[in-house]
Structures are given as C-alpha cells and as structure tokens.
Design a protein around this motif. Structure first.
Motif, PDB file in Angstrom:
ATOM      1  N   SER A   1       3.594   1.100 -52.492  1.00 28.17           N
ATOM      2  CA  SER A   1       2.447   2.157 -52.190  1.00 28.17           C
ATOM      3  C   SER A   1       1.455   2.194 -53.157  1.00 28.17           C
ATOM      4  O   SER A   1       0.336   2.504 -52.917  1.00 28.17           O
ATOM      5  CB  SER A   1       2.999   3.249 -51.678  1.00 28.17           C
ATOM      6  OG  SER A   1       4.025   3.317 -50.710  1.00 28.17           O
TER       7      SER A   1
ATOM      8  N   GLN B   1       0.845   2.660 -46.471  1.00 31.16           N
ATOM      9  CA  GLN B   1       0.884   3.796 -45.585  1.00 31.16           C
ATOM     10  C   GLN B   1       1.154   3.535 -44.256  1.00 31.16           C
ATOM     11  O   GLN B   1       1.345   4.187 -43.448  1.00 31.16           O
ATOM     12  CB  GLN B   1      -0.832   4.221 -45.812  1.00 31.16           C
ATOM     13  CG  GLN B   1      -1.321   4.945 -47.187  1.00 31.16           C
ATOM     14  CD  GLN B   1       0.013   5.705 -47.552  1.00 31.16           C
ATOM     15  OE1 GLN B   1       0.462   6.702 -47.148  1.00 31.16           O
ATOM     16  NE2 GLN B   1       0.485   5.432 -48.713  1.00 31.16           N
TER      17      GLN B   1
ATOM     18  N   ARG C   1       3.608   5.978 -42.060  1.00 35.39           N
ATOM     19  CA  ARG C   1       3.397   6.851 -40.908  1.00 35.39           C
ATOM     20  C   ARG C   1       4.445   6.175 -39.975  1.00 35.39           C
ATOM     21  O   ARG C   1       4.928   7.049 -39.044  1.00 35.39           O
ATOM     22  CB  ARG C   1       2.095   6.099 -40.442  1.00 35.39           C
ATOM     23  CG  ARG C   1       1.488   6.687 -39.024  1.00 35.39           C
ATOM     24  CD  ARG C   1       1.596   8.191 -38.873  1.00 35.39           C
ATOM     25  NE  ARG C   1       0.296   8.520 -39.909  1.00 35.39           N
ATOM     26  CZ  ARG C   1      -0.908   8.310 -39.724  1.00 35.39           C
ATOM     27  NH1 ARG C   1      -1.341   8.245 -38.295  1.00 35.39           N
ATOM     28  NH2 ARG C   1      -1.789   8.540 -40.487  1.00 35.39           N
TER      29      ARG C   1
ATOM     30  N   VAL D   1      -5.456   2.613 -41.451  1.00 35.92           N
ATOM     31  CA  VAL D   1      -5.141   2.852 -42.946  1.00 35.92           C
ATOM     32  C   VAL D   1      -6.118   1.796 -43.615  1.00 35.92           C
ATOM     33  O   VAL D   1      -6.215   1.665 -44.918  1.00 35.92           O
ATOM     34  CB  VAL D   1      -3.727   2.161 -43.058  1.00 35.92           C
ATOM     35  CG1 VAL D   1      -2.755   3.187 -42.081  1.00 35.92           C
ATOM     36  CG2 VAL D   1      -3.594   0.758 -42.761  1.00 35.92           C
TER      37      VAL D   1
ATOM     38  N   SER E   1      -6.995   4.938 -46.570  1.00 35.20           N
ATOM     39  CA  SER E   1      -5.736   4.708 -46.638  1.00 35.20           C
ATOM     40  C   SER E   1      -5.488   6.308 -47.309  1.00 35.20           C
ATOM     41  O   SER E   1      -4.333   6.791 -47.053  1.00 35.20           O
ATOM     42  CB  SER E   1      -5.343   4.006 -47.580  1.00 35.20           C
ATOM     43  OG  SER E   1      -5.672   2.566 -47.290  1.00 35.20           O
TER      44      SER E   1
ATOM     45  N   PHE F   1      -2.535   8.659 -45.470  1.00 36.89           N
ATOM     46  CA  PHE F   1      -1.592   9.453 -46.117  1.00 36.89           C
ATOM     47  C   PHE F   1      -1.583  10.880 -45.919  1.00 36.89           C
ATOM     48  O   PHE F   1      -0.441  11.602 -45.637  1.00 36.89           O
ATOM     49  CB  PHE F   1      -1.513   9.094 -47.721  1.00 36.89           C
ATOM     50  CG  PHE F   1      -0.800   9.914 -48.599  1.00 36.89           C
ATOM     51  CD1 PHE F   1       0.492   9.582 -48.471  1.00 36.89           C
ATOM     52  CD2 PHE F   1      -1.202  10.944 -49.010  1.00 36.89           C
ATOM     53  CE1 PHE F   1       1.467  10.037 -49.327  1.00 36.89           C
ATOM     54  CE2 PHE F   1      -0.445  11.837 -49.987  1.00 36.89           C
ATOM     55  CZ  PHE F   1       0.957  11.405 -49.903  1.00 36.89           C
TER      56      PHE F   1
ATOM     57  N   SER G   1      -0.013  11.612 -42.577  1.00 37.72           N
ATOM     58  CA  SER G   1       1.253  11.405 -42.616  1.00 37.72           C
ATOM     59  C   SER G   1       2.198  12.545 -43.462  1.00 37.72           C
ATOM     60  O   SER G   1       3.112  12.865 -42.792  1.00 37.72           O
ATOM     61  CB  SER G   1       1.773   9.975 -43.130  1.00 37.72           C
ATOM     62  OG  SER G   1       0.930   8.995 -42.574  1.00 37.72           O
TER      63      SER G   1
ATOM     64  N   ILE H   1       0.092   9.285 -54.694  1.00 38.83           N
ATOM     65  CA  ILE H   1       0.164   8.933 -53.430  1.00 38.83           C
ATOM     66  C   ILE H   1       1.452   7.890 -53.267  1.00 38.83           C
ATOM     67  O   ILE H   1       2.571   7.895 -52.487  1.00 38.83           O
ATOM     68  CB  ILE H   1      -0.932   7.993 -52.829  1.00 38.83           C
ATOM     69  CG1 ILE H   1      -1.838   9.106 -52.323  1.00 38.83           C
ATOM     70  CG2 ILE H   1      -0.355   7.280 -51.659  1.00 38.83           C
ATOM     71  CD1 ILE H   1      -3.155   8.454 -51.864  1.00 38.83           C
TER      72      ILE H   1
ATOM     73  N   SER I   1       4.914   8.830 -51.349  1.00 38.53           N
ATOM     74  CA  SER I   1       5.300   7.982 -50.232  1.00 38.53           C
ATOM     75  C   SER I   1       6.637   7.265 -50.383  1.00 38.53           C
ATOM     76  O   SER I   1       7.447   7.493 -49.412  1.00 38.53           O
ATOM     77  CB  SER I   1       4.581   6.691 -50.461  1.00 38.53           C
ATOM     78  OG  SER I   1       3.019   6.923 -50.104  1.00 38.53           O
TER      79      SER I   1
END
Length: 387
Positions: free
Chosen positions: A160, A168, A172, A226, A235, A239, A242, A332, A336
């Motif tokens: 990620s 991403q 999701r 994304v 992106s 994120f 999500s 991120i 993730s």
C-alpha cells in the motif's frame, strides 16, 4: 549552428526591458571558434538554412522589441514620470529594502536547503512530537495497533505504501467485506454539491452516489475512484472513505498514532500554507515594483532581491508539503495493513436482522410488543400467573 546570447559581435536586433538592453545575435561555428563562445557547437549547416535562421532571429527581435515598447508605453501612460524614474526618496527606500532582502535571502535559502530531511520519509518520527487524542486508548478497538502493523501485515503495509492506488483498491474490498454489491461511489460520504455547485445551485458538480450505475460494474468504478475521480488526491480520498466506513460499521475508534499523524499534518500544513502566502505576496509586489519603475536602480534591485526571497520561501513551503505527503503515505500504508488484519481477525460486520417481537416483563404481567406497519403497535397483555 545558431544560438541566442546576451552579448555578441554581430547584433541583429535589440530590445529593452527596463534598464537592461538585450542583444539578439546569431553566430556560426566559424564566427565563435567553437570553443570560446560558451555555448555548445553544432556541425555546419546549409548556408540557406543559416540565412533563414538569421532572418528568423531578426523577425523575432523585432516582435519582442515591439512588445516591449508597447509594455513600456503602457507603463509610461499609466504611471507618472516621477514614479518610473525612481520616485526620488522612494527609490532610496527601495534600495534599503533591497539591502535587507539581500541580507535575509542567504539565510532563507540556507534554511530551505537544511530542511531537506523534512521533505522525505525521514520526517515520519516527527509525529511523536504531537499528542494523540485523549479519548483514544492503545488500540481503540482494533485487533492490532498501527505500531504492530509492519510485523503483523508486512506485505500489505509495503504494498500500500509503494503502490497506493492498487492498495486502496484491495482495502475498499476488505472494508466492504468482499461484497461489491454494496459498493457506491465514495460510499455516499461525498454526496452533495461541490466546486461551482456549492456556490451556485445547478452548476457542476453535484455528486449522487448510486445513480451512475456502480452496481453494474463496481470494480471499474472503484478503479476510477482510486486513480482519477478525485484528482491528485484520489487514492487518499478513497482511503479516507474506506477507513471511515470500517470504523462506523465495526464500532472502531481512532488509533493513537493515527491521531498524532493528523495533528502533525495539520500543524505543518498550516505553516507551509502561511509561508506560501508570504512568498506569493512578495513575488507579486516585486513584479509590480520592477514593472512600474523600470528606470529606478533601487526599484530594480528591490525587485530582483524580492524575487530571490520569494523563491526561497517557495522552496521551504514545497519541502514542507513533500514532508506532509511522505508522512501521509507511510501512515496510509500502516493503516491499510491494520484494516486488512482487522478484516481477517477482528470484528466482523454485524448483520442487521428485523426483530420478530420484543418482550417486556413486569412483576405480574408480561407484555408482548409486536411490530406493526401502523404507527401504533399492538400490545397484548397476558396475566403471568395464568400463563
């Protein structure tokens, strides 16, 4: 070969920019000697081509000279002579300002060069200089904390971070529990007027998720979401959606490290924004002073030093913005991985089933409340002892 230079032996045209006189010259390899001209040498060309290029240079010089003359005439007609000639005492003020900027610019440039590390992933530990949300705990309900993500989900964390859009896309799907029939554009969190529509109803753009046929091809819409639908921040926007979706559906809170990263980004972003505004104001002022007072020596010096200072300020702001993005992307990646682990080992999405009936007990009575389509529920009271 042909080249443009500020000085030369065979001037074919001249135009003036303020107090600077620029000569446009052409020279061949034989004219310059090929070594002392300070420009790259090119093989000899056809004489007809040299004549054509020489004529083009003359035409270009005439065009630029005429444009410069028009600009100077406009300045002369708008600004009085005492201003264009330096404005007397005001010109000395410009000179003093130029001296101050000349002293300050090297320090600003040195500072801009010294903070290079803040524009790289090395700046990530700075988030621990900020406090987390006092309402958060070690995990805030997550199966693992962000600190444990690199060891618990190293592949997803690295993937990620390196390939943000692809990561991403998978996140999701994880947040939706693998059920893509639930997908909608940004999951409805960004529905409403945006851009011009926020000021003028009926203008673009108003987002209405679920009305674009996402259910027919959810994977295609998610891929667009994304990568490009949110512009340069597509992106990151995907994120955030999500993350918010998983928090709401599974009753999760904000991780302490996540709160620190947000506080750090807000603080540094505010500084970068302020410095960018200062640089913009200095740049505009410098251009106005240089254009409106072309014959004032102090004004020209002030304009040149002002542009130098503004470039240094822009460099600082650019470095800080790069640091914010570096911190954001690393965070991120960690979050993730945390969301992936949560989907595999944490809380599952609760299923919402309609209740058949509700039972209320008292000392002597038992009441059964059965849902009815009407507003008034049917309440049946039964004697508890008899039952």
């Amino acid at each position: 070969g042909q080249y443009f230079a500020v000085r030369g032996r065979i001037p074919h045209g001249m135009f003036s920019l303020g107090r600077f006189h620029v000569f446009i010259t052409t020279a061949s390899r034989s004219d310059t000697g090929g070594r002392d001209s300070g420009v790259p040498c090119h093989p000899p060309r056809n004489p007809n081509h040299r004549s054509r290029d020489r004529l083009s240079s003359i035409v270009m010089a005439n065009i630029v000279g005429e444009a410069s003359q028009i600009a100077n005439d406009a300045v002369s007609s708008i600004c009085p002579d005492w201003w264009t000639e330096g404005c007397g005492p005001l010109d000395s003020c410009f000179s003093t300002t130029a001296d101050v900027l000349e002293c300050a610019s090297p320090f600003v440039e040195s500072f801009a060069a010294a903070i290079w590390c803040f524009g790289s992933p090395i700046a990530y530990p700075l988030i621990y200089c900020f406090d987390s949300d006092p309402h958060t705990n070690e995990t805030s309900g997550w199966a693992i904390s962000m600190h444990q993500t690199p060891t618990s989900e190293p592949l997803m964390c690295c993937f990620s971070t390196i390939c943000l859009p692809c990561g991403q896309f998978l996140v999701r799907r994880r947040a939706l529990g693998g059920d893509m029939s639930r997908y909608r554009l940004w999951q409805g969190y960004h529905d409403g007027p945006h851009c011009c529509a926020a000021r003028c109803p009926g203008a673009p753009i108003t987002i209405r998720s679920g009305s674009y046929g996402e259910q027919d091809c959810p994977n295609t819409f998610l891929c667009l979401e994304v990568t490009c639908l949110g512009g340069a921040c597509s992106s990151c926007c995907a994120f955030d959606v999500s993350r918010r979706l998983m928090k709401e559906e599974r009753g999760l809170g904000t991780d302490p490290t996540e709160a620190r990263q947000e506080n750090c980004a807000n603080f540094v972003g505010g500084i970068a924004h302020s410095i960018g505004e200062i640089a913009c104001c200095v740049q505009i002022t410098s251009c106005c002073v240089g254009c409106c007072s072309p014959d004032g020596e102090g004004a020209q010096e002030c304009s040149a030093e002002g542009r130098r200072a503004s470039r240094a300020c822009w460099s600082i702001a650019h470095t800080l913005y790069k640091g914010i993005w570096a911190i954001k992307i690393i965070a991120i990646g960690c979050m993730s991985g945390q969301m992936t682990y949560e989907d595999q080992h944490g809380k599952q999405i609760p299923t919402k089933n309609a209740p058949d009936s509700m039972k209320m007990e008292r000392e002597n009575d038992v009441q059964y409340i059965e849902p009815d389509e009407d507003k008034n529920d049917n309440i049946h009271t039964v004697d508890a002892m008899t039952e």
